[in-house]
Design an enzyme around this catalytic site. Structure first.
Site, mmCIF file in Angstrom:
data_model
loop_
_atom_site.group_PDB
_atom_site.id
_atom_site.type_symbol
_atom_site.label_atom_id
_atom_site.label_comp_id
_atom_site.label_asym_id
_atom_site.label_seq_id
_atom_site.Cartn_x
_atom_site.Cartn_y
_atom_site.Cartn_z
ATOM 1 N N ILE A 184 41.219 11.824 -0.151
ATOM 2 C CA ILE A 184 40.288 12.254 0.891
ATOM 3 C C ILE A 184 40.226 11.228 2.012
ATOM 4 C CG2 ILE A 184 38.904 13.575 -0.763
ATOM 5 C CD1 ILE A 184 36.736 11.389 -0.444
ATOM 6 N N ASP A 185 40.623 9.972 1.729
ATOM 7 C CA ASP A 185 40.528 8.905 2.734
ATOM 8 C C ASP A 185 41.609 8.991 3.804
ATOM 9 O OD1 ASP A 185 38.331 7.803 1.501
ATOM 10 O OD2 ASP A 185 39.491 6.341 0.348
ATOM 11 N N GLU A 188 32.010 3.380 3.669
ATOM 12 C CA GLU A 188 31.543 2.508 2.594
ATOM 13 C C GLU A 188 32.153 1.109 2.658
ATOM 14 O OE1 GLU A 188 32.738 4.359 -1.053
ATOM 15 O OE2 GLU A 188 34.859 4.455 -0.467
ATOM 16 N N ARG A 197 16.236 5.742 7.102
ATOM 17 C CA ARG A 197 16.548 6.170 5.739
ATOM 18 C C ARG A 197 18.064 6.313 5.564
ATOM 19 N NH1 ARG A 197 11.740 8.475 3.651
ATOM 20 N NH2 ARG A 197 10.042 7.374 4.730
ATOM 21 N N GLY A 244 41.501 9.027 -7.879
ATOM 22 C CA GLY A 244 40.325 9.870 -7.683
ATOM 23 C C GLY A 244 40.723 11.315 -7.456
ATOM 24 N N GLU A 286 47.427 5.856 -2.798
ATOM 25 C CA GLU A 286 48.248 4.666 -2.606
ATOM 26 C C GLU A 286 48.452 3.883 -3.900
ATOM 27 O OE1 GLU A 286 46.493 1.820 0.019
ATOM 28 O OE2 GLU A 286 44.462 2.211 -0.673
ATOM 29 N N ARG A 331 34.253 14.687 -2.604
ATOM 30 C CA ARG A 331 35.441 14.936 -3.420
ATOM 31 C C ARG A 331 35.455 16.317 -4.065
ATOM 32 N NH1 ARG A 331 38.721 10.853 -4.360
ATOM 33 N NH2 ARG A 331 38.004 8.688 -4.403
#
Length: 341
Positions: free
Chosen positions: A126-127, A221, A265, A10, A103, A274
């Protein structure tokens, strides 16, 4: 020496800063020649190679994404993948590769290195879940974007006195959720490392409403309820065997509304985290990673990856498929329990 550069997995803010620093130092200090492999390992498989020089990397420091393109291609899922990559390197006279990825991309690089390819890795995601480094570039920008979103959602939640669920990225690790949730003053933070109790979540939400306060729930997520399985909208898998995550935020909002009787919501930040301009920290870290990666190439220290330890950039072995993901420690998560509810 001719050095190839590729970006895999990504995209994230800071990739162009690495490319720029690798090329500039490699040419100006070591006299290296550079080429870029388009679209990650896919370009290595297909022989899609483009020239890189100082002029081609001028002005890319503040740009998000990657000028080389990227993909989630796993070379070991393609027929004769390692041999085809070797053929590409030989055909274009490439003596070494700088591989910039997370990774999965670096895991593939580690296996190719063990098969004899001359590789140096640079960790990005980003993780912030790549083992061996304290931080990866891209993470700081993503946290900043998520924090700003949470700040904005507080005011609209309070205007309507409804619960708002914010779904952020984080497949196996909750670094973005934890950092952005704390910085944004969330009332509940849910991470993949700790399966959550939906009844407890609803109790926290109810407690905020009793104080005439609209609660914000931040969920990674990959978070999973204790009773049940991971909530998914799409079960298709990429070449590394990962499903496309999304759905936990919507599920949570429905459950909160059903169990509490309050309006709830969902906002899914998704790829907004990203994209765009990298933060100053991510530009700084990415630039340092690139400078040290090209030093490793010059030293012939292949099979290694740049990593941040304290304020120092060090070299560590490239990860493999069994290295594991860097996850949020329980003690760190527990520090902030006092703010929940």
């Amino acid at each position: 020496m001719r050095v190839g550069v590729l970006t895999g997995g990504g995209d994230c803010p800071g990739l162009n800063a690495v490319i720029r620093s690798v090329v500039r130092k490699g040419i100006q200090e070591y006299g290296f020649d550079f080429v870029g492999l388009r679209d990650g390992w896919l370009g290595a498989l297909r022989g899609h190679v483009v020239p890189l020089d100082v002029a081609s990397v001028r002005g890319i420091l503040p740009r998000g994404g990657t000028v080389l393109g990227s993909s989630r291609t796993n070379p070991f899922k393609h027929d004769d993948g390692p041999r085809r990559i070797e053929d590409t390197l030989a055909a274009h006279g490439i003596d070494a590769l700088v591989v910039i990825g997370g990774e999965d991309t670096l895991g593939a690089a580690g296996e190719l290195s063990r098969r004899g390819l001359r590789l140096v890795g640079v960790p990005k995601t980003i993780d912030n879940d790549v083992a061996g480094t304290e931080y990866t570039f891209g993470f700081d920008t993503a946290v900043g974007i998520a924090t700003e979103a949470i700040d904005r959602l507080h005011t609209t939640a309070e205007s309507h006195m409804r619960a708002l669920v914010v779904e952020v990225m984080g497949r196996h690790s909750g670094w973005i959720a934890l950092h952005a949730g704390v910085a944004g003053g969330a009332n509940v933070i849910l991470v993949p490392e700790r399966p959550f109790d939906i009844e407890q979540v609803c109790a926290w939400v109810q407690s905020r409403f009793r104080f005439n306060y609209a609660p914000i729930v931040v969920v990674a997520e990959g978070a999973v309820p204790k009773e049940g399985q991971m909530v998914l909208k799409d079960r298709s898998q990429d070449e590394y065997g990962h499903v496309r995550l999304s759905g936990i935020g919507e599920w949570l909002a429905l459950e909160i509304a059903r169990r509490t009787g309050k309006d709830a919501r969902t906002t899914v930040l998704g790829y907004i985290q990203r994209g765009g301009t990298p933060s100053a920290f991510d530009r700084w870290l990415a630039t340092r990673f690139g400078l040290h990666a090209v030093d490793a190439v010059k030293d012939g220290d292949f099979g290694t990856m740049t990593a941040l330890r304290g304020t120092q950039i060090v070299r560590v072995p490239l990860p493999d498929a069994h290295t594991g993901t860097k996850t949020v420690d329980d003690s760190l998560y527990d520090e902030f329990q006092v703010f929940f509810g």
